[in-house]
Design a protein around this motif. Structure first.
Motif, PDB file in Angstrom:
ATOM      1  N   UNK A   1       0.762  -1.202  -0.047  1.00 17.33           N
ATOM      2  CA  UNK A   1       0.141  -0.028   0.033  1.00 17.33           C
ATOM      3  C   UNK A   1       0.791   1.182  -0.132  1.00 17.33           C
ATOM      4  N   UNK A   2       2.182   1.187   0.369  1.00 20.60           N
ATOM      5  CA  UNK A   2       2.989   2.337   0.400  1.00 20.60           C
ATOM      6  C   UNK A   2       3.875   2.455  -0.715  1.00 20.60           C
TER       7      UNK A   2
ATOM      8  N   UNK B   1       1.283   7.709  -4.808  1.00 19.55           N
ATOM      9  CA  UNK B   1       1.300   9.202  -4.966  1.00 19.55           C
ATOM     10  C   UNK B   1       0.631   9.526  -3.641  1.00 19.55           C
ATOM     11  N   UNK B   2      -0.302   8.582  -2.956  1.00 22.67           N
ATOM     12  CA  UNK B   2      -1.015   8.998  -1.904  1.00 22.67           C
ATOM     13  C   UNK B   2      -0.226   9.345  -0.635  1.00 22.67           C
ATOM     14  N   UNK B   3       1.068   8.453  -0.665  1.00 20.43           N
ATOM     15  CA  UNK B   3       1.938   8.586   0.486  1.00 20.43           C
ATOM     16  C   UNK B   3       2.675  10.002   0.179  1.00 20.43           C
ATOM     17  N   UNK B   4       3.177  10.529  -0.902  1.00 16.50           N
ATOM     18  CA  UNK B   4       3.708  11.840  -1.229  1.00 16.50           C
ATOM     19  C   UNK B   4       2.921  12.860  -0.921  1.00 16.50           C
ATOM     20  N   UNK B   5       1.615  12.720  -1.239  1.00 19.99           N
ATOM     21  CA  UNK B   5       0.896  13.957  -1.145  1.00 19.99           C
ATOM     22  C   UNK B   5       0.090  13.880   0.262  1.00 19.99           C
ATOM     23  N   UNK B   6      -0.219  12.945   0.799  1.00 22.42           N
ATOM     24  CA  UNK B   6      -1.151  12.853   2.087  1.00 22.42           C
ATOM     25  C   UNK B   6      -0.199  12.574   3.319  1.00 22.42           C
TER      26      UNK B   6
ATOM     27  N   UNK C   1       3.796  12.152   3.793  1.00 27.77           N
ATOM     28  CA  UNK C   1       5.089  12.657   3.986  1.00 27.77           C
ATOM     29  C   UNK C   1       5.050  14.164   4.417  1.00 27.77           C
ATOM     30  N   UNK C   2       4.183  14.871   3.790  1.00 26.59           N
ATOM     31  CA  UNK C   2       4.243  16.537   4.235  1.00 26.59           C
ATOM     32  C   UNK C   2       3.888  16.528   5.626  1.00 26.59           C
ATOM     33  N   UNK C   3       3.163  15.451   6.285  1.00 25.18           N
ATOM     34  CA  UNK C   3       2.689  15.647   7.729  1.00 25.18           C
ATOM     35  C   UNK C   3       3.902  14.917   8.545  1.00 25.18           C
ATOM     36  N   UNK C   4       4.424  13.950   8.031  1.00 26.40           N
ATOM     37  CA  UNK C   4       5.290  13.259   8.888  1.00 26.40           C
ATOM     38  C   UNK C   4       6.748  13.519   9.002  1.00 26.40           C
ATOM     39  N   UNK C   5       7.241  13.995   7.910  1.00 24.11           N
ATOM     40  CA  UNK C   5       8.578  14.252   7.804  1.00 24.11           C
ATOM     41  C   UNK C   5       8.984  15.869   7.846  1.00 24.11           C
TER      42      UNK C   5
ATOM     43  N   UNK D   1      12.225  12.058  -4.903  1.00 26.69           N
ATOM     44  CA  UNK D   1      12.033  12.053  -3.313  1.00 26.69           C
ATOM     45  C   UNK D   1      11.360  10.422  -3.137  1.00 26.69           C
ATOM     46  N   UNK D   2      12.276   9.344  -2.940  1.00 31.36           N
ATOM     47  CA  UNK D   2      11.962   8.147  -2.622  1.00 31.36           C
ATOM     48  C   UNK D   2      11.790   8.000  -1.252  1.00 31.36           C
ATOM     49  N   UNK D   3      10.687   8.664  -0.591  1.00 30.29           N
ATOM     50  CA  UNK D   3      10.850   8.906   0.793  1.00 30.29           C
ATOM     51  C   UNK D   3       9.836   8.016   1.261  1.00 30.29           C
ATOM     52  N   UNK D   4       9.729   7.236   2.504  1.00 38.63           N
ATOM     53  CA  UNK D   4       8.565   6.507   3.035  1.00 38.63           C
ATOM     54  C   UNK D   4       8.389   6.942   4.443  1.00 38.63           C
ATOM     55  N   UNK D   5       7.266   6.469   4.904  1.00 40.77           N
ATOM     56  CA  UNK D   5       6.945   7.117   6.269  1.00 40.77           C
ATOM     57  C   UNK D   5       7.638   6.371   7.651  1.00 40.77           C
ATOM     58  N   UNK D   6       8.309   5.125   7.371  1.00 42.73           N
ATOM     59  CA  UNK D   6       8.605   4.203   8.271  1.00 42.73           C
ATOM     60  C   UNK D   6      10.108   4.585   8.739  1.00 42.73           C
ATOM     61  N   UNK D   7      10.747   5.283   8.137  1.00 44.25           N
ATOM     62  CA  UNK D   7      12.291   5.974   8.478  1.00 44.25           C
ATOM     63  C   UNK D   7      11.931   7.584   8.531  1.00 44.25           C
ATOM     64  N   UNK D   8      12.848   8.113   9.038  1.00 47.29           N
ATOM     65  CA  UNK D   8      12.948   9.667   9.189  1.00 47.29           C
ATOM     66  C   UNK D   8      13.387  10.321   7.613  1.00 47.29           C
ATOM     67  N   UNK D   9      12.921  11.288   7.365  1.00 47.55           N
ATOM     68  CA  UNK D   9      13.474  12.196   6.517  1.00 47.55           C
ATOM     69  C   UNK D   9      13.324  13.632   7.100  1.00 47.55           C
ATOM     70  N   UNK D  10      14.283  14.375   7.404  1.00 50.06           N
ATOM     71  CA  UNK D  10      14.469  15.660   7.806  1.00 50.06           C
ATOM     72  C   UNK D  10      15.386  16.595   6.921  1.00 50.06           C
TER      73      UNK D  10
END
Length: 204
Positions: free
Chosen positions: A20-21, A31-36, A38-42, A56-65
């Motif tokens: 799903x991710x 796309x839903x991860x990128x839009x809805x 990542x902007x709130x998690x990272x 930006x191959x960025x997922x929510x289970x690890x940090x991006x700062x």
């Protein structure tokens, strides 16, 4: 047991969450991860900029700062799929850089063009199986404050580069570089060190 632990302990749920991710057979988030998500998690500091043509191959289970007033330039690729990617304040990631976590980049860093920092290695011990199905191992890369890395350099997994270092263009950094050093070559070796007593750069 929390939701995260339940998913990790159940192989079917884990596969479903992963599907799903991430887009199947790719490392790219949906796309839903990128839009809805990542902007709130990272975390992105004030004045931080990610140029529009950055991958930006960025997922929510690890940090991006990305710290305050820091920039990631166009044509770069950022991947935190197997480890956190953390960039400090006032740091500039140049054109066409590839950063694969786990990587920590400090404050006031300058990365030139076409640099690769990869905290990931592919396992290859079992010669009866393709390398890409054998999983990966990781070792964190750390770039400490004030360092400048020249174009086309490569920093390998597990390396720490100390404060206020200069890494020459085209260098392959396979071992730790102490603070206040100039390093160059393949593999990179220290050519100069700053002497705080004489206040001068001296040959190593």
């Amino acid at each position: 047991m929390g939701l995260k632990e339940k998913i990790k302990s159940n192989e079917s749920l884990k596969k479903l969450a992963h599907w799903s991710i991430l887009i199947p057979k790719q490392t790219r988030p949906r796309l839903w991860i990128k839009l809805f998500v990542n902007p709130f998690y990272h975390k992105k500091g004030k004045g931080a900029i990610v140029r529009p043509r950055t991958r930006m191959d960025v997922v929510p289970w690890n940090k991006f700062e990305l710290g305050e007033d820091s920039t990631i330039e166009d044509f770069s690729a950022i991947n935190n799929g197997v480890g956190d990617v953390i960039v400090g304040d006032r740091s500039k990631i140049g054109l066409s850089n590839t950063i694969i976590g786990p990587v920590t980049i400090g404050n006031n860093i300058r990365l030139a063009q076409n640099i690769t920092l990869s905290g990931l290695n592919h396992n290859y011990e079992d010669v009866s199986r393709p390398i890409h199905v054998q999983g990966v191992s990781t070792a964190a890369i750390t770039i400490e404050d004030g360092t400048w890395i020249g174009a086309n350099a490569v920093v390998l997994a597990g390396v720490t580069i100390g404060k206020n270092c200069v890494i020459a263009a085209g260098s392959i950094v396979t071992k730790n570089i102490p603070s206040y050093s100039v390093a160059a070559g393949n593999p990179a070796r220290v050519l100069k060190k700053y002497n705080h007593e004489t206040k001068a750069w001296e040959k190593a």
